[in-house]
Design a protein around this motif. Structure first.
Motif, short mmCIF file in Angstrom:
data_model
loop_
_atom_site.label_atom_id
_atom_site.label_comp_id
_atom_site.label_asym_id
_atom_site.label_seq_id
_atom_site.Cartn_x
_atom_site.Cartn_y
_atom_site.Cartn_z
N CYS A 72 0.93 -1.50 0.03
CA CYS A 72 0.01 0.33 0.27
C CYS A 72 1.13 1.44 -0.15
O CYS A 72 1.73 1.56 0.55
N SER A 74 -0.39 3.81 0.55
CA SER A 74 0.38 4.91 2.11
C SER A 74 0.59 4.27 3.78
O SER A 74 0.89 5.21 4.19
N CYS A 75 0.09 3.11 3.92
CA CYS A 75 0.92 2.51 5.38
C CYS A 75 1.44 1.60 4.63
O CYS A 75 1.91 1.80 5.83
N CYS A 95 -6.63 -0.06 -0.47
CA CYS A 95 -5.64 -1.73 0.86
C CYS A 95 -6.96 -2.09 1.89
O CYS A 95 -7.60 -0.59 2.05
N HIS A 97 -6.22 -2.62 4.70
CA HIS A 97 -6.18 -2.05 5.97
C HIS A 97 -6.81 -0.68 6.52
O HIS A 97 -6.96 -0.72 7.02
N CYS A 98 -6.08 0.45 5.65
CA CYS A 98 -6.11 1.80 5.71
C CYS A 98 -6.87 2.22 4.94
O CYS A 98 -7.54 3.37 5.21
#
Ligand SMILES: [Zn+2]
Length: 103
Positions: A72, A74-75, A95, A97-98
């Motif tokens: 990802c 982002s994270c 994603c 996760h985020c």
């Protein structure tokens, strides 16, 4: 395929397990990708008009998409893909996760 050219992925299996790199070529028909500096193989190259030196060249060999996981942006974690639909009906990857949109 869950990944495409330009994605950064982590390698999950094989000789380069744990390595990260960018996909430089996607081969959807074969479900394979070529990841920068991953699964390097040495080839004995005969001199050709393109490569007049010949000799031994190092080149990435394709790996199966099931052996890579998208990272990802982002994270920064390797993630599975969720699919999101935008207001305009376009399908994008996200994603797990985020929730960041990855397309
Ligand atoms: Zn994320």
């Amino acid at each position: 395929m869950h990944v495409k050219k330009g994605d950064t992925v982590r390698v999950l299996a094989g000789r380069d397990k744990g390595k990260e790199g960018q996909i430089i070529q996607a081969m959807p028909k074969e479900n394979r990708v070529i990841v920068e500096k991953v699964n390097l193989v040495k080839r004995h190259q005969r001199p050709t008009p393109d490569i007049p030196e010949g000799g031994i060249i190092t080149k990435e060999a394709p790996i199966h998409v099931s052996n890579v996981m998208l990272i990802c942006k982002s994270c920064k974690k390797p993630t599975r893909i969720a699919h999101k639909f935008l207001y305009n009906g376009k399908k994008v990857r996200a994603c797990k996760h985020c929730g960041a949109t990855l397309d």
